[in-house]
Design an enzyme around this catalytic site. Structure first.
Site, short mmCIF file in Angstrom:
data_model
loop_
_atom_site.label_atom_id
_atom_site.label_comp_id
_atom_site.label_asym_id
_atom_site.label_seq_id
_atom_site.Cartn_x
_atom_site.Cartn_y
_atom_site.Cartn_z
N TYR A 189 0.68 -1.64 0.18
CA TYR A 189 0.15 0.30 0.29
C TYR A 189 0.79 1.19 0.10
O TYR A 189 0.54 1.81 -0.65
CB TYR A 189 -0.59 -0.45 1.48
CG TYR A 189 -2.06 1.19 1.33
CD1 TYR A 189 -3.39 1.00 0.56
CD2 TYR A 189 -2.10 2.00 1.87
CE1 TYR A 189 -3.84 1.89 0.45
CE2 TYR A 189 -2.42 3.69 1.77
CZ TYR A 189 -4.16 3.15 1.55
OH TYR A 189 -4.83 4.25 1.23
N LYS A 202 1.51 4.16 -2.49
CA LYS A 202 0.86 5.55 -2.61
C LYS A 202 2.03 6.68 -2.70
O LYS A 202 2.10 7.79 -2.78
CB LYS A 202 0.55 5.44 -1.24
CG LYS A 202 -1.45 4.48 -1.12
CD LYS A 202 -1.93 5.81 -1.45
CE LYS A 202 -3.50 4.66 -1.80
NZ LYS A 202 -4.48 5.47 -2.73
#
Length: 160
Positions: free
Chosen positions: A156, A160
């Site tokens: 993640y 990002k």
């Protein structure tokens, strides 16, 4: 949102809940025609109905932003219906968490496909709609995790 977006067309990915839902509602209150997009049709139909019940214009389109064919078809539908795209909000995201040393590569690939590839594919299509008109706005929603990693969030964080 304080600006007047009357007559503008905004597309929000990941619009079925959370930040995407709130963004879609705010854009509609500012006067935009809002296309709400997510994989879960029931969620975006609910959001579109909220917008319409509040006096706005909305259109729900089910799409998987990690799938290039879906994204191309999504933007074709928007342009066929409205003839323009003025605002693109890339909000769709997926979080799968676990220790990096044990994290399945398939899960890593899925997180990257939605969070990174999906934003890229939507930007590509959005730019193709906006560049000829020499105007438009693209906003990519990120996360604090993009600045500071957290345990069990390696995929993640990288996306990002």
């Amino acid at each position: 949102m304080t600006s007047n977006l009357a007559g503008k067309v905004a597309l929000v990915t990941g619009a079925g809940r959370g930040i995407g839902r709130a963004t879609g509602l705010a854009l509609a209150r500012a006067g935009a025609n809002v296309v709400v997009v997510a994989r879960t049709i029931a969620q975006i139909e609910t959001v579109a109905k909220e917008i319409i019940d509040d006096g706005g214009t909305s259109f729900a389109i089910q799409s998987d932003v990690s799938n290039e064919r879906d994204v191309v078809a999504l933007f074709e539908q928007v342009l066929n219906k409205f003839g323009q795209l003025d605002v693109l909000i890339n909000n769709a995201g997926l979080g799968i968490f676990g220790p990096a040393e044990e994290f399945p590569v398939d899960d890593f690939d899925r997180v990257m496909a939605v969070n990174l590839r999906g934003a890229f594919l939507c930007c590509q299509q959005g730019l193709q709609a906006m560049i000829p008109k020499r105007k438009g706005t693209i906003i990519n929603i990120s996360s604090v995790v993009g600045f500071k990693g957290y345990p069990n969030q390696a995929a993640y964080t990288a996306a990002k």
